[in-house]
Write an enzyme that holds these catalytic residues in place. Structure first.
Site, PDB file in Angstrom:
ATOM      1  N   ASP A  87      25.026  54.231  29.287  1.00 31.68           N
ATOM      2  CA  ASP A  87      25.308  55.161  28.200  1.00 31.68           C
ATOM      3  C   ASP A  87      25.014  56.565  28.743  1.00 31.68           C
ATOM      4  OD1 ASP A  87      25.957  56.355  25.811  1.00 31.68           O
ATOM      5  OD2 ASP A  87      24.722  55.061  24.562  1.00 31.68           O
TER       6      ASP A  87
HETATM    7  C1  BGC Z   1      26.701  57.177  22.728  1.00 30.00           C
HETATM    8  C2  BGC Z   1      27.814  56.244  23.161  1.00 30.00           C
HETATM    9  C3  BGC Z   1      29.028  57.027  23.548  1.00 30.00           C
HETATM   10  C4  BGC Z   1      28.654  58.000  24.644  1.00 30.00           C
HETATM   11  C5  BGC Z   1      29.811  58.812  25.185  1.00 30.00           C
HETATM   12  C6  BGC Z   1      26.473  58.289  23.720  1.00 30.00           C
HETATM   13  O1  BGC Z   1      25.621  59.255  23.204  1.00 30.00           O
HETATM   14  O2  BGC Z   1      25.525  56.437  22.545  1.00 30.00           O
HETATM   15  O3  BGC Z   1      28.071  55.329  22.148  1.00 30.00           O
HETATM   16  O4  BGC Z   1      30.059  56.187  23.946  1.00 30.00           O
HETATM   17  O5  BGC Z   1      27.679  58.892  24.135  1.00 30.00           O
HETATM   18  O6  BGC Z   1      30.208  59.800  24.326  1.00 30.00           O
END
Ligand code: BGC
Length: 749
Positions: A285
């Site tokens: 993530d």
């Molecule tokens: C979130 C994810 C997301 C990623 C990319 C993160 O802060 O937890 O779910 O896909 O950002 O934007």
């Protein structure tokens, strides 16, 4: 015959894979020997630095110049957050034509519930209990996003959420493992399509794993899930989505029992890769590798990069840990180059399967044509209709348009074009949203009076004289309440789940005006609306319904469409009940009725309160159970019978029953089958959903239906740490929600 050919094919792949030194098991993502040869040929030409470059994902930041040089020199494998087709083409041109090996970029984006055409939030999608419709929506999202060059979405989110305080409950399918798995498979199929053409968008199942169990519902918080809870509750949706062919997976932010997921070898390497044979791509993530430093799990970026690569992570989203340290870690012997090769294979395999090498560019001129196409808007409307849940109706709905002349529209969500889109609507433009106010004005020209009452959900007001005066002059009041998009989603947890601001006071004032009041709540989570129910004749709950929410709600309110959505999560009476979910384990004190605080007389000291598991002040039950939802007609279940009294472990439980439409409207019922395993090697849930289907019946129509549940679906991870069906007695309910119906019994031998 078909099966034989498929098996033969899998054997060929397995043999070919073995020949290349890879594990001899079928690919979960459908790679072929030819794809593998291509990947190997490419890998053989790559320097260590170029390999590590593929493992680096950066956020584009709106300007190609930010990363042009890094792409040219092979230091970037993927970008996210770029949706402009011109800039995406330019990025790809640099990658394909100016980098040494010409490897195209994988372009990612959070396309969560639609791209431009925004569908209901995933919690709303789940409320439809309609995987086919959800698949259709995901396909549409893929058509729109891939037309602009996005070939990878960070969806579906498969986190089980049992606590509505957690803001990200909006992004998943709610509290149930079975429903979550079916929705996840549907989205994977929809995004990726049935063939690897240029509209295939790689799905990314996230967040692996347990993230939704954040302590106290506070986002990013620790989880303490045992291996058994993981295996029985949290992992099955991921396994199902892997089996459905999901190309990629994202690790989560949380630490479970002290181990941050991005460094968790047990879940990534042992379970995902080892047990399930996943041969797609694993990405972190956003900076979740870097956050292992904040967790205090690693001292610096070098250390957390080492932990992540050892855990089996292939790609680093925005920590810059791999690109900064992996080369040195390989040279120092801490990481084997073979492990880097395995990670890069996982990445290249996805790029090859998506056809990026053949089609790196998009047709910029054509990109606009598919956005907000009429059939996409139509699907978004149908989905919003199916995902709304009717929670109360004293008979006021559906409204008869010929009998209501003047319609008062009020409330902070009546005309909130951005907010009805919901939490992840990066690309949905509010200019395209049709709000309830706009839809009603179009449908009833000159008959709609709009007095918002509150400018936003949080505003406080003492008096509502203007709204009440308008209500007195109207024939009906339509109040649109709830929470703005910003109050749910990532990092937006809440400790108080009542309607915010003076919304409840507004509803009470409207009720006092004496006209029929229909409340519609648009929100990212199940709010605690018990105190509001007496103040409306009907309450429709629309998890943020997206671009076409307005027409969908108007169609439901005026009866063109009959509500069919069901709650994918328990609605609590008060936030202090959280977490409260239908499939909790059987306790040693099964609930048998209650004595509440108000029932306690002066001799309270001597009174037995039942001594079971409940709250003295709020009892044991939620306001609305999982699976609940009303219709404009009514359904009755009868004649539930099983074809046998006992089944072999490889058998199929066949339950027949009669479903009757006992009302006066055609309608669709979400039939649900729940099972209880009476005695297990560990305590078992009181009920577990094992099947659901939507059935439409004409007024007065009865139909005999059969539900089939393979006995294998009753397997669970028991005391000995293996997954199997344990023989013994079971009960089965077939009903319209998780709290209704009478069970029949059967045995598994
Ligand atoms: C979130 C994810 C997301 C990623 C990319 C993160 O802060 O937890 O779910 O896909 O950002 O934007």
């Amino acid at each position: 015959m078909k099966k034989t050919i498929r098996n033969l094919f899998l054997v060929v792949i397995a043999v070919a894979a073995a020949a290349c030194g890879r594990p001899s098991r079928p690919s979960t993502i459908g790679t072929t020997p030819e794809v593998e040869r291509r990947v190997d040929r490419l890998l053989a030409q790559m320097t260590l630095a170029e390999k590590i470059g593929q493992m680096n994902q950066v956020s584009a930041g709106g300007a190609v110049s930010n990363y042009a040089e890094s792409v040219r020199s092979g230091q970037v494998g993927s970008i996210l957050n770029e949706v402009d087709p011109v800039r995406i083409n330019e990025f790809q041109r640099i990658a394909v034509e100016e980098s040494r090996l010409g490897i195209p970029l994988l372009v990612g984006r959070d396309v969560i519930h639609g791209f431009h055409t925004v569908f209901p939030i995933p919690l709303g999608l789940a409320a439809s209990f309609d995987p086919a419709l959800v698949e259709e929506g995901a396909r549409i999202a893929a058509l729109e996003a891939t037309a602009q060059g996005v070939r990878w979405t960070f969806s579906p989110m498969l986190d089980i959420a049992r606590d509505p305080r957690w803001g990200r409950i909006a992004e998943g399918s709610g509290e149930d493992t079975w429903l979550d798995a079916r929705m996840g498979e549907a989205m994977v199929r929809g995004y990726q399509g049935t063939q690897w053409d240029t509209t295939a968008m790689a799905a990314c199942i996230k967040h692996f794993v347990g993230y939704g169990a954040a302590e106290g519902g506070r986002d990013y918080n620790s989880t303490f899930l045992t291996e058994r809870q993981l295996r029985n509750i949290y992992l099955p949706p991921f396994e199902a989505a892997v089996k459905a062919g999901a190309l990629t997976l994202m690790t989560s932010f949380n630490d479970n029992d002290g181990v941050p997921s991005t460094g968790n070898k047990f879940v990534v390497k042992d379970i995902l890769r080892g047990e399930w044979g996943f041969d797609g791509l694993v990405v972190t993530d956003w900076n979740s590798m870097g956050e292992m430093i904040s967790h205090g799990y690693g001292a610096d970026r070098r250390e957390v990069a080492l932990q992540a690569v050892r855990a089996g992570v292939d790609m680093d989203m925005m920590t810059f840990g791999f690109i900064s340290h992996l080369e040195e870690l390989v040279h120092s012997g801490a990481v084997r180059e073979a492990d880097i090769d395995a990670a890069v294979r996982n990445i290249l395999r996805v790029k090859v399967l998506l056809g990026l090498f053949e089609h790196p560019y998009v047709d910029v001129a054509a990109a606009g044509a598919v956005q907000y196409a009429p059939e996409h808007l139509d699907a978004a409307r149908r989905t919003a209709e199916e995902s709304a849940v009717l929670l109360k109706n004293d008979g006021v709905l559906p409204l008869d348009a010929s009998r209501v002349r003047t319609i008062l529209v009020t409330g902070p969500l009546a005309d909130a074009p951005h907010d009805q889109l919901g939490t992840w609507a990066f690309d949905g433009q509010k200019e395209h949203t049709v709000t309830p106010l706009a839809a009603l004005r179009e449908r009833f020209p000159g008959r709609v009076v709009y007095v918002p009452g509150l400018e936003n959900s949080r505003q406080k007001r003492e008096r509502f004289d203007d709204v009440v005066a308008a209500a007195r002059r109207a024939d009906v009041v339509l109040a649109f309440l709830g929470e703005e998009a910003i109050l749910s989603g990532e990092a937006h947890s809440l400790a108080d789940l009542n309607l915010k601001g003076s919304q409840s006071e507004l509803l009470a004032a409207l009720k006092a005006a004496g006209k029929p009041v229909v409340a519609t709540v648009m929100a990212g989570r199940p709010l605690t609306i018990e105190r509001d129910l007496p103040n409306c004749g009907a309450l429709l709950y629309a998890f943020h319904p997206g671009t076409m929410g307005g027409p969908a709600l108007a169609n439901l309110i005026f009866g063109d469409v009959v509500p069919s959505g069901k709650t994918p999560v328990s609605f609590l009476r008060t936030v202090g009940q959280a977490p409260l979910y239908y499939n909790h384990n059987m306790t040693g004190r099964p609930y048998q009725g209650e004595m509440l605080l108000d029932d306690i007389g002066p001799e309270a000291g001597q009174t037995s309160l039942g001594n079971t598991s409940y709250y003295l002040d709020y009892g044991a039950y939620p306001l609305f159970p999982f699976g609940y939802g009303l219709s404009y007609t009514s359904f009755a279940y009868s004649d539930l019978a099983l074809d046998k009294a006992s089944y072999a472990r490889d058998g199929v439980v066949r339950a027949s029953f009669t479903l009757s439409n006992t009302g006066s409207r055609e309608g669709t019922e979400v039939v649900q089958a729940y099972v209880r395993d009476l005695v297990g090697s560990i305590t078992r849930p009181v009920k577990e959903l094992k099947h659901f289907e939507r059935v439409s019946l004409k007024p007065g129509e009865s139909r005999q239906l059969t539900v089939e549940i393979p006995v294998a679906d009753l397997a669970f991870w028991g005391a000995d740490g293996t997954k199997k069906v344990e023989p013994g007695d079971f009960q089965l309910w077939i009903a319209g929600d998780s709290a209704s119906g009478e069970p029949v019994s059967f045995r598994v031998e």
